[in-house]
Write a protein that holds these residues in place. Structure first.
Motif, mmCIF file in Angstrom:
data_model
loop_
_atom_site.group_PDB
_atom_site.id
_atom_site.type_symbol
_atom_site.label_atom_id
_atom_site.label_comp_id
_atom_site.label_asym_id
_atom_site.label_seq_id
_atom_site.Cartn_x
_atom_site.Cartn_y
_atom_site.Cartn_z
ATOM 1 N N ASP A 241 44.004 -14.877 -16.888
ATOM 2 C CA ASP A 241 43.844 -15.016 -17.915
ATOM 3 C C ASP A 241 44.545 -13.818 -18.893
ATOM 4 O O ASP A 241 45.021 -13.869 -19.965
ATOM 5 N N VAL A 242 45.141 -12.931 -18.039
ATOM 6 C CA VAL A 242 46.119 -11.830 -18.299
ATOM 7 C C VAL A 242 47.556 -11.823 -17.780
ATOM 8 O O VAL A 242 47.549 -11.847 -16.469
ATOM 9 N N ALA A 243 48.468 -11.441 -18.394
ATOM 10 C CA ALA A 243 49.775 -11.401 -18.043
ATOM 11 C C ALA A 243 50.274 -12.554 -17.063
ATOM 12 O O ALA A 243 50.873 -12.484 -16.160
ATOM 13 N N ARG A 244 49.932 -13.816 -17.465
ATOM 14 C CA ARG A 244 50.095 -14.985 -16.802
ATOM 15 C C ARG A 244 51.890 -15.354 -16.909
ATOM 16 O O ARG A 244 52.026 -15.752 -15.866
ATOM 17 N N ASP A 245 52.504 -14.636 -17.748
ATOM 18 C CA ASP A 245 54.060 -15.003 -18.046
ATOM 19 C C ASP A 245 54.790 -13.643 -17.545
ATOM 20 O O ASP A 245 55.914 -13.935 -17.353
ATOM 21 N N ILE A 246 53.992 -12.807 -17.013
ATOM 22 C CA ILE A 246 54.707 -11.551 -16.217
ATOM 23 C C ILE A 246 54.721 -11.702 -14.893
ATOM 24 O O ILE A 246 54.097 -12.122 -13.959
ATOM 25 N N ARG A 247 56.466 -11.411 -14.238
ATOM 26 C CA ARG A 247 56.801 -11.567 -13.022
ATOM 27 C C ARG A 247 56.402 -10.210 -12.295
ATOM 28 O O ARG A 247 56.525 -9.150 -12.873
ATOM 29 N N GLY A 248 55.588 -10.409 -11.061
ATOM 30 C CA GLY A 248 55.018 -9.127 -10.333
ATOM 31 C C GLY A 248 56.497 -8.294 -9.950
ATOM 32 O O GLY A 248 57.774 -8.879 -9.647
ATOM 33 N N VAL A 249 56.225 -7.012 -9.790
ATOM 34 C CA VAL A 249 57.270 -6.053 -9.347
ATOM 35 C C VAL A 249 56.572 -5.224 -8.267
ATOM 36 O O VAL A 249 55.392 -4.670 -8.466
ATOM 37 N N ASP A 250 57.310 -5.302 -7.138
ATOM 38 C CA ASP A 250 57.090 -4.627 -5.894
ATOM 39 C C ASP A 250 57.339 -3.026 -6.194
ATOM 40 O O ASP A 250 58.386 -2.808 -6.080
ATOM 41 N N PRO A 251 56.128 -2.194 -6.062
ATOM 42 C CA PRO A 251 56.277 -0.962 -6.277
ATOM 43 C C PRO A 251 56.969 -0.248 -5.011
ATOM 44 O O PRO A 251 57.379 1.017 -5.013
ATOM 45 N N VAL A 252 56.725 -0.819 -3.837
ATOM 46 C CA VAL A 252 57.505 -0.272 -2.758
ATOM 47 C C VAL A 252 58.958 -0.344 -2.713
ATOM 48 O O VAL A 252 59.469 0.741 -2.539
ATOM 49 N N THR A 253 59.466 -1.526 -2.921
ATOM 50 C CA THR A 253 60.914 -1.553 -3.106
ATOM 51 C C THR A 253 61.333 -0.831 -4.277
ATOM 52 O O THR A 253 62.567 -0.615 -4.331
ATOM 53 N N GLY A 254 60.502 -0.530 -5.139
ATOM 54 C CA GLY A 254 60.958 -0.106 -6.559
ATOM 55 C C GLY A 254 61.015 1.363 -6.418
ATOM 56 O O GLY A 254 61.213 2.104 -7.301
ATOM 57 N N GLY A 255 60.450 1.961 -5.100
ATOM 58 C CA GLY A 255 60.589 3.616 -5.047
ATOM 59 C C GLY A 255 59.268 4.218 -5.607
ATOM 60 O O GLY A 255 59.529 5.385 -5.821
ATOM 61 N N LYS B 269 51.785 -3.387 -15.669
ATOM 62 C CA LYS B 269 51.356 -4.786 -15.721
ATOM 63 C C LYS B 269 52.069 -5.489 -14.384
ATOM 64 O O LYS B 269 51.208 -6.504 -13.731
ATOM 65 N N ALA B 270 53.015 -5.518 -14.615
ATOM 66 C CA ALA B 270 53.907 -6.384 -13.625
ATOM 67 C C ALA B 270 53.717 -5.660 -12.148
ATOM 68 O O ALA B 270 53.858 -6.396 -11.134
ATOM 69 N N THR B 271 53.371 -4.500 -12.071
ATOM 70 C CA THR B 271 52.974 -4.038 -10.822
ATOM 71 C C THR B 271 51.673 -4.553 -10.194
ATOM 72 O O THR B 271 51.495 -4.753 -9.245
ATOM 73 N N ALA B 272 50.720 -4.371 -11.234
ATOM 74 C CA ALA B 272 49.541 -4.944 -10.988
ATOM 75 C C ALA B 272 49.532 -6.458 -10.402
ATOM 76 O O ALA B 272 48.871 -6.724 -9.811
ATOM 77 N N VAL B 273 50.275 -7.266 -11.083
ATOM 78 C CA VAL B 273 50.414 -8.567 -10.806
ATOM 79 C C VAL B 273 50.829 -8.726 -9.449
ATOM 80 O O VAL B 273 50.379 -9.389 -8.653
ATOM 81 N N TRP B 274 51.892 -7.869 -8.991
ATOM 82 C CA TRP B 274 52.373 -7.968 -7.575
ATOM 83 C C TRP B 274 51.169 -7.385 -6.595
ATOM 84 O O TRP B 274 50.908 -8.121 -5.737
ATOM 85 N N LEU B 275 50.816 -6.450 -7.005
ATOM 86 C CA LEU B 275 49.458 -5.939 -6.032
ATOM 87 C C LEU B 275 48.511 -7.156 -5.755
ATOM 88 O O LEU B 275 47.774 -7.087 -4.765
ATOM 89 N N VAL B 276 48.004 -7.766 -7.008
ATOM 90 C CA VAL B 276 46.979 -8.768 -7.004
ATOM 91 C C VAL B 276 47.337 -9.910 -6.072
ATOM 92 O O VAL B 276 46.789 -10.518 -5.124
ATOM 93 N N ASP B 277 48.570 -10.243 -6.064
ATOM 94 C CA ASP B 277 49.279 -11.343 -5.331
ATOM 95 C C ASP B 277 49.527 -10.936 -3.987
ATOM 96 O O ASP B 277 49.469 -12.032 -3.128
ATOM 97 N N ASN B 278 49.678 -9.730 -3.631
ATOM 98 C CA ASN B 278 50.431 -9.500 -2.399
ATOM 99 C C ASN B 278 49.778 -8.528 -1.420
ATOM 100 O O ASN B 278 50.040 -8.229 -0.248
ATOM 101 N N THR B 279 48.365 -7.915 -1.998
ATOM 102 C CA THR B 279 47.725 -7.128 -1.139
ATOM 103 C C THR B 279 46.287 -7.345 -1.239
ATOM 104 O O THR B 279 45.900 -8.324 -2.036
ATOM 105 N N SER B 280 45.524 -6.652 -0.486
ATOM 106 C CA SER B 280 43.958 -6.982 -0.378
ATOM 107 C C SER B 280 43.269 -5.729 -0.984
ATOM 108 O O SER B 280 42.072 -5.576 -0.780
ATOM 109 N N LEU B 281 44.069 -4.895 -2.133
ATOM 110 C CA LEU B 281 43.428 -3.833 -2.410
ATOM 111 C C LEU B 281 42.172 -4.225 -3.549
ATOM 112 O O LEU B 281 42.316 -5.340 -4.101
#
Length: 221
Positions: free
Chosen positions: A43-57, A8-20
């Motif tokens: 509506d979902v995961a509003r309190d979850i901080r996004g995690v970058d999957p690229v820098t996370g390997g 979910k944290a990865t999805a948050v980051w992808l939604v905010d930072n990509t055009s996927l």
């Protein structure tokens, strides 16, 4: 299901930072597209901080660029060592070596003869066999009935002594309880009633007259 960490944290980051597309993110993160849409709508995961999957390997930049250039492309995650460690270890299915499978009918016959209180379900689970095989051994309709001899499953190496003792004890306890129910329960001891003391009538004393001088000293006549 996706093997990535914190989907979910990865999805948050992808939604905010990509055009996927929602479908691409959902496929990569192992989520439902509607759940990803809910993340985008707040509506979902509003309190979850996004995690970058690229820098996370967990994702290469090349994979991310390919997916953004083609909405039909599905990204492939880099399986991390940590993700492998987090997988639940499922116990391997019980396996009986081929060399010992022919011994199971002998063990079944031993149960049937010596411990009829053990249920077919318990025997099947312990020996790794089927109820139909147990029934065929019991009714002597097994294809190898002529050669089946009752042998202790511990001796055959199919089970351990402690496991055998445990299942026999449980079956015996259950049979005892069932027999007790069929018999209508335990007989309650008759309550002893304290006996009343025996009635003894008091001895009656005969009334006597007051002594007189005549009765003591006699008459002078």
């Amino acid at each position: 299901m996706s093997d990535i960490l914190m989907p979910k944290a990865t999805a948050v980051w992808l939604v905010d930072n990509t055009s996927l597309s929602f479908e691409q993110i959902a496929d990569f993160c192992g989520l439902h597209p509607l759940e990803v849409r809910g993340i985008a709508d707040g509506d979902v995961a509003r309190d979850i901080r996004g995690v970058d999957p690229v820098t996370g390997g967990q994702l290469t930049r090349e994979e991310l660029d390919k997916a953004q250039a083609n909405e039909n492309y599905r990204m492939k995650a880099i399986v991390s060592r940590h993700a492998e460690l987090l997988k639940s270890a499922k116990p391997a299915p019980k396996y009986t070596p081929v060399s010992r499978r022919q011994d199971r009918p002998d063990a079944i016959a031993w149960f049937v003869r010596n411990h009829p209180e053990v249920t077919d379900a318990q025997i099947a689970k312990m020996l790794g066999t089927t109820k139909s095989t147990i029934e065929s051994v019991r009714n002597r309709t097994h294809w190898n009935s002529a050669n089946i001899k009752p042998v202790d499953p511990v001796t055959l190496g199919l089970v351990g002594q402690l496991a055998l003792d445990d299942i026999v004890k449980k079956a015996a306890d259950k049979k005892a309880k069932d027999d007790l129910k069929k018999g209508g329960g335990t007989l309650q001891p008759v309550e002893e009633v304290e006996a009343e003391p025996e009635f003894v009538p008091e001895a009656r004393q005969r009334p006597t007259a007051e002594p007189t001088a005549e009765s003591v000293f006699g008459s002078k006549d």
